[in-house]
Design an enzyme around this catalytic site. Structure first.
Site, short mmCIF file in Angstrom:
data_model
loop_
_atom_site.label_atom_id
_atom_site.label_comp_id
_atom_site.label_asym_id
_atom_site.label_seq_id
_atom_site.Cartn_x
_atom_site.Cartn_y
_atom_site.Cartn_z
N SER A 154 7.01 27.05 -19.56
CA SER A 154 6.88 27.49 -18.16
C SER A 154 6.82 29.01 -18.10
O SER A 154 7.44 29.69 -18.92
CB SER A 154 8.09 26.99 -17.39
OG SER A 154 8.20 27.63 -16.14
N TYR A 159 17.91 25.63 -15.97
CA TYR A 159 16.61 25.02 -16.30
C TYR A 159 15.76 26.00 -17.09
O TYR A 159 15.18 25.66 -18.13
CB TYR A 159 15.87 24.57 -15.02
CG TYR A 159 14.42 24.24 -15.27
CD1 TYR A 159 14.04 23.06 -15.89
CD2 TYR A 159 13.41 25.14 -14.90
CE1 TYR A 159 12.71 22.77 -16.14
CE2 TYR A 159 12.07 24.85 -15.13
CZ TYR A 159 11.72 23.67 -15.76
OH TYR A 159 10.40 23.41 -16.01
N LYS A 167 14.18 26.00 -21.18
CA LYS A 167 12.80 26.22 -21.66
C LYS A 167 12.78 27.31 -22.74
O LYS A 167 12.12 27.18 -23.78
CB LYS A 167 11.88 26.61 -20.51
CG LYS A 167 11.55 25.47 -19.56
CD LYS A 167 10.60 24.45 -20.16
CE LYS A 167 10.60 23.15 -19.39
NZ LYS A 167 10.02 22.02 -20.08
#
Ligand code: NAD
Ligand code: UD1
Length: 332
Positions: free
Chosen positions: A123, A148, A152
């Site tokens: 991302s 979150y 990643k």
């Protein structure tokens, strides 16, 4: 190629399964259905004429994953993850367990099965809040504003360390900007449960009269109209980017990093206006305070993907809104 697709019944995974089938590949899905429905398989079959094989399993289950991975795969595309930013703040252990521990378990299963080719869903969040735009693949990774985002960054690290230790592995890290839209058939799309966190699904519900108005988070950013700017990319373009990475880098050892975006940014107000035009519905909005953790603007440098993958996003903001609206209406 026979490709193991984790998270293959989810939003981006299901579109990629369609692209794989259309590209002559054989996808096999693993999903625990934590955030998707088995009916996606019928919809994929109705679009492509092929019902993909699916195994209901959790990527954290080493025994199940080892058994599945041993069924003869050329590569894996790894989408399975939890992705709700707010929930990750409330439940960090769940996110590290599902996303990071799940990825480690998946990699153990792939290694045991001799599958050494993986395409990973990363991302733009890994860039944090960089000093300059566009975001390029060479930029140092930033500091995430939520668990979150850290999962990643951590998963990219895990994959790069694995590749450094096992030089035969081909690892493609695809950094998505803002995936939106839906399949033009109206059969596949995103249907967040509860109130959507992301802009376009929220705008879709306002257009449909299911929510009263859009709250625009911040009208005083240093952007042309004061609202946040993002690089929205059509989910079908994104899906095609995975096939391009797979075709280009299968059997090509190394860590290959690409931004997947359009290379241009749109403000929140531009998205609302385009959606109004495509839906023919009024979309009331109100400018409210900024959302904590948001950056003012984000868009991708896309020349590396264009040059090395011969991939370029082709669908514009109006097509993203039109396809999102078709999907929204098809379900009512
Ligand atoms: P999604 O929730 O629609 O799809 C994820 C799928 O993974 C779901 O079907 C879910 O049931 C499955 N899953 C989750 N945990 C699992 C587990 N432990 N075992 C097996 N299956 C599991 O999300 P999406 O939007 O399609 O996102 C796919 C990937 O792309 C994710 O890794 C996400 O973090 C990443 N990503 C998404 C966006 C976005 O805006 N949608 C942006 C950047 C990156
Ligand atoms: C968010 C996540 C990011 C994640 C991505 C998944 C945060 C801080 N970031 O990105 O980690 O990878 O979703 O797609 O949550 N907006 C409004 N009103 C709304 C919703 C959004 O004005 O109701 C604005 C936001 O301030 C932003 C833009 O719309 O400027 C896009 O927001 P969103 O769709 O949530 O994506 P990101 O914040 O870029």
């Amino acid at each position: 190629m026979r490709v193991l697709v984790t998270g293959g019944t989810g939003f981006i995974g299901s579109h990629t399964v369609v692209s794989l089938i259309e590209g002559g590949h054989e996808p096999v899905i693993v999903d625990n259905l934590a955030n998707s429905q088995p009916s996606v398989l019928d919809r994929v079959a109705s679009i492509t004429g092929v019902a993909p094989e699916m195994h209901r399993a959790d990527i954290r289950d080493l025994e199940a994953m080892t058994a599945i991975a041993s069924r003869g795969f050329d590569a894996c595309i790894h989408f399975a993850a939890l992705k709700a930013v707010g929930e990750s703040v409330e439940e960090p252990l769940l996110y590290y367990d599902n996303n990071v521990a799940g990825t480690v378990t998946l990699l153990m299963a792939l290694e045991a099965a001799g599958v050494e080719s993986i395409v990973f869903s990363s991302s733009a969040t890994v860039y944090g809040d960089p000093d300059s735009l566009p975001m390029t693949e060479e930029m140092p990774l930033g500091s995430a504003t939520n668990p979150y985002g850290w999962t990643k960054i951590t998963m990219e690290r895990v994959l790069a360390d694995l590749q450094a230790a096992r030089s035969g592995w081909s690892v493609s890290l695809l950094r998505y900007f803002n995936p939106v839209g839906a399949h033009p058939s109206g059969q596949l799309g995103e249907d967040p449960s509860g109130v959507p966190n992301n802009l376009m699904p929220y705008v879709a519900r306002v257009a449909a009269g299911r929510l009263p108005k859009v709250e625009v988070f911040g009208g005083d950013y240093p952007t042309p109209d004061g609202t946040g700017v993002r690089d929205y990319v059509h989910v079908v373009d994104l899906a095609e980017g995975h096939i391009a990475a797979l075709d280009r880098h299968h059997g090509d050892p190394g860590v290959h990093v690409y931004n997947l975006g359009t290379g241009r940014g749109h403000s929140v107000l531009e998205v609302i206006k385009a959606y109004e035009e495509e839906s023919g519905r009024p979309i009331p909005y109100e400018i409210v305070d900024r959302r904590p953790g948001d950056v003012a603007a984000s868009w991708a440098a896309v020349n590396k993907a264009e040059r090395e993958l011969s991939w370029k996003a082709r669908r514009d903001l109006h097509e993203m809104c039109a396809d999102s609206w078709r999907w929204e209406q098809a379900r009512r």
